[in-house]
Design a protein around this motif. Structure first.
Motif, mmCIF file in Angstrom:
data_model
loop_
_atom_site.group_PDB
_atom_site.id
_atom_site.type_symbol
_atom_site.label_atom_id
_atom_site.label_comp_id
_atom_site.label_asym_id
_atom_site.label_seq_id
_atom_site.Cartn_x
_atom_site.Cartn_y
_atom_site.Cartn_z
ATOM 1 N N LEU A 116 0.831 -1.199 0.000
ATOM 2 C CA LEU A 116 0.000 0.000 0.000
ATOM 3 C C LEU A 116 0.869 1.253 0.000
ATOM 4 O O LEU A 116 0.560 2.237 -0.695
ATOM 5 N N CYS A 117 1.964 1.229 0.753
ATOM 6 C CA CYS A 117 2.895 2.368 0.758
ATOM 7 C C CYS A 117 3.487 2.603 -0.627
ATOM 8 O O CYS A 117 3.605 3.743 -1.086
ATOM 9 N N ILE A 118 3.876 1.524 -1.296
ATOM 10 C CA ILE A 118 4.465 1.656 -2.631
ATOM 11 C C ILE A 118 3.438 2.212 -3.613
ATOM 12 O O ILE A 118 3.751 3.080 -4.437
ATOM 13 N N ALA A 119 2.194 1.722 -3.533
ATOM 14 C CA ALA A 119 1.139 2.240 -4.412
ATOM 15 C C ALA A 119 0.936 3.735 -4.180
ATOM 16 O O ALA A 119 0.786 4.512 -5.137
ATOM 17 N N ALA A 120 0.944 4.150 -2.914
ATOM 18 C CA ALA A 120 0.792 5.570 -2.606
ATOM 19 C C ALA A 120 1.993 6.365 -3.107
ATOM 20 O O ALA A 120 1.839 7.450 -3.686
ATOM 21 N N ASN A 137 12.911 9.313 2.597
ATOM 22 C CA ASN A 137 14.250 8.892 3.009
ATOM 23 C C ASN A 137 14.175 7.756 4.025
ATOM 24 O O ASN A 137 14.981 6.816 4.001
ATOM 25 N N GLU A 138 13.190 7.837 4.913
ATOM 26 C CA GLU A 138 12.995 6.767 5.901
ATOM 27 C C GLU A 138 12.573 5.468 5.225
ATOM 28 O O GLU A 138 13.072 4.385 5.552
ATOM 29 N N LEU A 139 11.662 5.574 4.258
ATOM 30 C CA LEU A 139 11.142 4.373 3.604
ATOM 31 C C LEU A 139 12.180 3.715 2.703
ATOM 32 O O LEU A 139 12.197 2.491 2.563
ATOM 33 N N LYS A 140 13.048 4.501 2.094
ATOM 34 C CA LYS A 140 14.023 3.890 1.187
ATOM 35 C C LYS A 140 15.127 3.152 1.943
ATOM 36 O O LYS A 140 15.872 2.373 1.350
ATOM 37 N N THR A 141 15.225 3.398 3.255
ATOM 38 C CA THR A 141 16.182 2.628 4.058
ATOM 39 C C THR A 141 15.589 1.315 4.532
ATOM 40 O O THR A 141 16.324 0.395 4.901
ATOM 41 N N GLY A 142 14.245 1.222 4.553
ATOM 42 C CA GLY A 142 13.576 -0.035 4.903
ATOM 43 C C GLY A 142 13.993 -0.590 6.239
ATOM 44 O O GLY A 142 14.343 -1.760 6.353
ATOM 45 N N SER A 143 13.957 0.232 7.276
ATOM 46 C CA SER A 143 14.523 -0.164 8.562
ATOM 47 C C SER A 143 13.551 -0.891 9.484
ATOM 48 O O SER A 143 13.939 -1.317 10.561
ATOM 49 N N GLN A 144 12.275 -1.029 9.086
ATOM 50 C CA GLN A 144 11.307 -1.661 9.980
ATOM 51 C C GLN A 144 11.561 -3.157 10.075
ATOM 52 O O GLN A 144 11.459 -3.884 9.091
ATOM 53 N N LYS A 145 11.885 -3.623 11.261
ATOM 54 C CA LYS A 145 12.213 -5.035 11.464
ATOM 55 C C LYS A 145 10.984 -5.930 11.384
ATOM 56 O O LYS A 145 11.106 -7.145 11.241
ATOM 57 N N SER A 146 9.790 -5.336 11.494
ATOM 58 C CA SER A 146 8.578 -6.155 11.440
ATOM 59 C C SER A 146 8.312 -6.686 10.037
ATOM 60 O O SER A 146 7.553 -7.637 9.864
ATOM 61 N N HIS A 147 8.945 -6.088 9.022
ATOM 62 C CA HIS A 147 8.765 -6.543 7.651
ATOM 63 C C HIS A 147 9.760 -7.651 7.328
ATOM 64 O O HIS A 147 10.851 -7.711 7.894
ATOM 65 N N ILE A 191 12.190 -4.905 -1.498
ATOM 66 C CA ILE A 191 11.286 -4.295 -2.476
ATOM 67 C C ILE A 191 11.008 -2.843 -2.109
ATOM 68 O O ILE A 191 10.985 -1.953 -2.966
ATOM 69 N N GLN A 192 10.803 -2.599 -0.816
ATOM 70 C CA GLN A 192 10.515 -1.240 -0.354
ATOM 71 C C GLN A 192 11.677 -0.300 -0.652
ATOM 72 O O GLN A 192 11.482 0.812 -1.157
ATOM 73 N N LYS A 193 12.890 -0.734 -0.356
ATOM 74 C CA LYS A 193 14.062 0.112 -0.604
ATOM 75 C C LYS A 193 14.190 0.457 -2.086
ATOM 76 O O LYS A 193 14.385 1.617 -2.456
ATOM 77 N N SER A 194 14.092 -0.567 -2.927
ATOM 78 C CA SER A 194 14.249 -0.353 -4.365
ATOM 79 C C SER A 194 13.168 0.575 -4.908
ATOM 80 O O SER A 194 13.448 1.504 -5.675
ATOM 81 N N SER A 195 11.922 0.342 -4.496
ATOM 82 C CA SER A 195 10.810 1.142 -5.008
ATOM 83 C C SER A 195 10.924 2.596 -4.579
ATOM 84 O O SER A 195 10.745 3.515 -5.392
ATOM 85 N N PHE A 196 11.245 2.819 -3.312
ATOM 86 C CA PHE A 196 11.251 4.197 -2.823
ATOM 87 C C PHE A 196 12.503 4.964 -3.234
ATOM 88 O O PHE A 196 12.494 6.198 -3.219
ATOM 89 N N ARG A 197 13.560 4.268 -3.622
ATOM 90 C CA ARG A 197 14.681 4.988 -4.233
ATOM 91 C C ARG A 197 14.228 5.611 -5.552
ATOM 92 O O ARG A 197 14.543 6.763 -5.858
#
Length: 442
Positions: free
Chosen positions: A267-271, A306-316, A323-329
């Motif tokens: 959902l974050c990537i779609a947004a 910048n926070e999302l492209k680092t993908g630091s959430q350990k719950s994922h 995927i999150q890092k690549s997409s948000f870069r």
């Protein structure tokens, strides 16, 4: 479910076509279509002849169309919902795999009746299958009166269904997709498109931040619905005139940015991709669009990206974080550096270059409908080729295709050599590692 189909047939006591024998026959039909469509994806192969001089391509097309006619007959006459759903799925996959405008041109009313009956009177699974078939049909017919007929017939019903909280999320998801695809192809009235966008926004607004600034808790099924509604809304945004699109950007950019706070990666990537698309559209209105406008909270947006492209959430999971890092870069570059996506799709002897977020949204929407048949439709479907400015389909031997087929064969040989070199290198490295292990043991 399969047993139910057989019992209802026995109670009826009547005969029928071979499609009415059992659900196993329906599933077998699916595999028949699948095999035939893969064999027929190359239109040029239909012109080849066997050694005895018979036209194997023509026979294959005739066989395919005979099976397609039987499937249409089954979808029109079968009384049990689950089996009718299977026939709809068979038709959807067959028409996604092969472009056959001549076949469909002679039976537009039949196809509309099949879809309309299932959407308006079927159970949720059947409604979802009919919505998926409607998307395929408008892409087959293109921006012609037959597509407009499908759209006009289903528009109001789909609008009510997508906002009906009593329907399953999966059904509403298919309705949202069908509503957007049919409107994108068949409706040229921006006011109608704007009404549909409002209906879609009323769905994905469930992902907006709550009054206390916290993201809502949503289930995976809700997330899938919100993603589809948001992406469908973004697709229709690309179809609006620049001034109307800019008005939507002004009104909805800030709340969509809030969706980035969601814990759902997809959902974050779609947004994020929708936001990048909105910035791209906004920059087309340079005299009005000011990214530094306080309403857009650009500094906060940059910090979140910048926070999302680092993908630091350990719950994922590790895969989700990657995927999150690549997409948000890519998304960050699109918003801050005005860079679009950059990838190339090869089909046959041609290539489609995706360089803008508008083209990416269009491509993603269409491949979501056509799946494995996307490349075949890019080669042969006038509607898709028009959307991506590819011109008329190429014909082998024509002046436009001169030299392309030779280049394609050279490219294939080159890629085969690259693959062989890679395999040889990996094999040598494996043996080298074994020798090193032996040396260490000595």
């Amino acid at each position: 479910m399969m047993g139910t189909g057989r019992r209802s047939r026995n109670k009826g006591g009547g005969g029928g076509s071979q499609y009415e024998s059992s659900d196993e026959d329906s599933l077998e039909t699916c595999s028949v279509f699948s095999g035939e469509s893969r064999a027929g994806n190359n239109r040029a192969s239909q012109q080849n002849t066997d050694e005895d001089g018979s036209n194997s391509g023509a026979e294959e097309v005739d066989h395919f169309e005979d099976k397609l006619k039987e499937a249409i007959d089954g979808a029109s006459t079968v009384k049990t919902g689950p089996r009718r759903t299977t026939y709809l799925q068979v038709l959807r996959q067959a028409l996604a795999d092969r472009f056959c405008p001549e076949f469909l041109a002679t039976r537009p009313c039949t196809m509309v009746d099949i879809v309309e009956k299932s959407v308006k009177k079927g159970r949720p699974d059947e409604q979802a299958a009919a919505c998926a078939l409607a998307c395929i049909l408008v892409l087959q017919y293109g921006p012609e009166p037959d597509s407009v007929h499908i759209y006009d017939t289903l528009n109001k019903t789909l609008g009510h269904m997508v906002t009906n909280a009593g329907l399953p999320y999966a059904t509403r998801q298919q309705c949202a997709n069908a509503l957007a695809i049919t409107a994108y192809i068949a409706d040229t009235n921006p006011l109608n498109i704007r009404e549909i966008m409002d209906e879609l926004r009323s769905v994905f607004s469930g992902a907006y931040l709550k009054g206390d600034g916290m993201p809502p808790t949503i289930t995976p099924e809700q997330s899938a619905l919100y993603q589809t509604a948001l992406q469908s809304w973004a697709l229709l945004l690309t179809a609006l005139p620049a001034d109307l699109a800019y008005n939507h950007l002004n009104r909805h950019l800030a709340p969509i940015c809030g969706v980035l706070e969601s814990n759902d990666v997809d959902l974050c990537i779609a947004a994020g991709e929708t936001i990048a698309l909105m910035f791209e559209i906004g920059r087309g209105q340079k005299h009005m669009f000011k990214p530094e406008d306080p309403r857009f909270h650009l500094q906060n947006l940059r910090a979140k990206l910048n926070e999302l492209k680092t993908g630091s959430q350990k719950s994922h999971t590790k895969k989700d974080r990657k995927i999150q890092k690549s997409s948000f870069r890519d998304i960050e570059r699109g918003i801050t550096d005005e860079e679009g996506p950059d990838f190339t799709v090869h089909f046959g002897v041609e290539a489609l270059h995706i360089r803008t977020w508008v083209d990416k949204r269009t491509y993603d929407a269409l491949i979501g409908v056509l799946g494995r048949g996307m490349n075949h439709h890019l080669q042969t479907n006038d509607c898709l080729r028009s959307l991506f400015s590819l011109g008329a389909p190429l014909v082998p031997g024509s002046k436009e295709s001169e030299g392309l087929f030779d280049k394609a064969s050279k490219f294939k040989r080159h890629m085969a050599n690259v693959a062989m070199d890679r395999h040889r290198t990996q094999k040598l490295a494996k043996h080298r590692d074994k020798r090193m292990d032996v040396c260490r043991s000595d």
